[in-house]
Design an enzyme around this catalytic site. Structure first.
Site, short mmCIF file in Angstrom:
data_model
loop_
_atom_site.label_atom_id
_atom_site.label_comp_id
_atom_site.label_asym_id
_atom_site.label_seq_id
_atom_site.Cartn_x
_atom_site.Cartn_y
_atom_site.Cartn_z
N CYS A 116 0.82 -1.22 0.00
CA CYS A 116 0.00 0.00 0.00
C CYS A 116 0.85 1.27 0.00
CB CYS A 116 -0.95 0.00 1.19
SG CYS A 116 -1.98 -1.46 1.23
N HIS A 256 -3.47 6.73 2.67
CA HIS A 256 -3.86 5.48 2.04
C HIS A 256 -5.21 5.06 2.66
CE1 HIS A 256 -4.24 1.44 0.83
NE2 HIS A 256 -3.98 0.95 2.03
N ASN A 286 -10.17 -0.54 -0.25
CA ASN A 286 -8.72 -0.43 -0.22
C ASN A 286 -8.15 -0.89 -1.56
OD1 ASN A 286 -5.97 -0.82 0.16
ND2 ASN A 286 -6.17 -1.83 2.16
#
Ligand code: UT7
Length: 329
Positions: A116, A256, A286
């Site tokens: 990520c 994020h 996500n």
């Protein structure tokens, strides 16, 4: 870092597949509810690819949009970096597929794996090549087909992930969207918190790895959750100190998008209004390395910031890896 040239983001683009997977869709597959998913994650829906589409397909669309926005030709690109944990395949790199399809005939190309945090890592590389004078134009793209590595029988992870891509063009500074600083960190001792165990040299694909579902992403959600909040608070505080600023001086934070509760808890601990953190997790879930550039594109196209605003990108993910970047809009 010694600075030669400054580096600016001169073009932004993103691409989300059309197919929407809602929380209600999951209730037909698993023992879950829209209420649980919304309350525990902030996610209402996410996008997923269809018809065998791949990470490079998404990356190509996002990249072409970023090139168009920067008003440059593919032949001007010196380097393409694709940040992804879901490459089309391990060799060749997804960046090479992008290079060929967009016609970037003068570009080097490689993939970057920092989960990520991949986009912030790639941005740091782009900035360094521009600052040193070694390159003039770098295309970076965060692209993920997480639906391909998601175990849709595991209700605690499958509700989290979505597919998408976001790309930026980085060139010598033009006084706008300047990448002022970047900071990267990692802690391999916590590798176990988020992993995809099989398919590499440790556990090559076999009947056993398929039967144990080891080709899907696995995470220890609770441990990650706590670590992510602490890490985010520490990183934002450090970014303020390193840039001789106060946390309140950041006009916007682009985190994020892993869980709305992580982001809101960090904002609370930092005594910052929740609305300072940009949120789109409700619509996309996500998307790992793609989440920050997708957010940058939405913010840019929506004209949500003013020239000169201080914007902090904050990423945290598997590895563990983390990183920040201060952008002067
Ligand atoms: O992007 C990289 C970084 N990623 C992250 O940082 C992810 C961080 N972790 C998280 O976002 C959260 O830990 C999750 C969303 C993954 C899980 O939320 P949680 O609040 O930590 O839930 P939990 O795992 O503690 O589970 C609580 C309960 C359990 O039931 P019992 O044992 O209390 O009876 C789970 O079985 O919720 C149950 N549960 C669900 N219930 C309905 C877990 N998943 C679901 C579900 N629907 N989808």
């Amino acid at each position: 870092m010694d600075k030669g040239y400054t580096a600016s983001i001169t073009g932004v683009g993103s691409f989300l597949p059309e197919k929407v997977l809602t929380n209600d869709d999951f209730t037909r597959m698993l023992d879950t509810s829209d209420e649980w998913i919304t309350k525990r994650t902030g996610i209402k829906e996410r996008r997923v690819v269809e018809n065998g589409a791949t990470a490079s397909d998404l990356a190509i669309e996002a990249s072409l949009r970023a090139l168009d926005d920067a008003n440059i030709l593919p032949s001007e690109i010196d380097l393409i970096v694709a940040a992804t944990i879901t490459p089309d395949c391990l060799v060749p790199s997804t960046a090479c597929f992008v290079q060929e399809k967009i016609g970037a005939k003068n570009a080097g190309a490689f993939d970057l794996l920092a989960a990520c945090s991949g986009f912030v890592y790639a941005l740091s590389i782009a900035r360094s090549f521009i600052a040193s004078g070694a390159m003039k134009t770098v295309l970076i793209v965060g692209t993920e087909c997480l639906s391909k590595i998601t175990d849709y029988t595991d209700r605690s992870t499958c509700i989290l992930f979505g597919d998408g891509a976001g790309a930026v063009v980085v060139q010598r500074g033009n006084g706008k969207k300047e990448i002022v600083t970047t900071y990267l960190g990692s802690d391999g001792s916590q590798a176990d918190l988020l992993k995809l165990p099989a398919g590499g040299s440790k556990l090559p694909a076999s009947q056993a790895t398929i039967e144990s579902r080891s080709h899907y992403i696995q995470l220890k959600g609770k441990e990650l959750f706590k670590t992510a909040i602490n890490n985010m608070v520490d990183m934002i505080t450090k970014a303020a100190t390193d840039n001789n600023m106060q946390v309140e001086d950041f006009d916007m934070i682009i985190p994020h998008q892993s869980n709305i509760r992580i982001i809101e808890a960090a904002m609370e601990r930092l005594k910052q209004p929740k609305k300072k953190a940009y949120i789109n997790i409700d619509r996309y879930g996500n998307t790992s390395a793609a989440s920050i550039p997708i957010a940058i594109d939405e913010i840019d196209k929506g004209e949500l910031l003013n020239p000169g605003d201080s914007v902090l990108l904050v990423a945290f993910g598997g590895g563990l890896t983390w990183g920040t970047s201060l952008i002067k809009w």
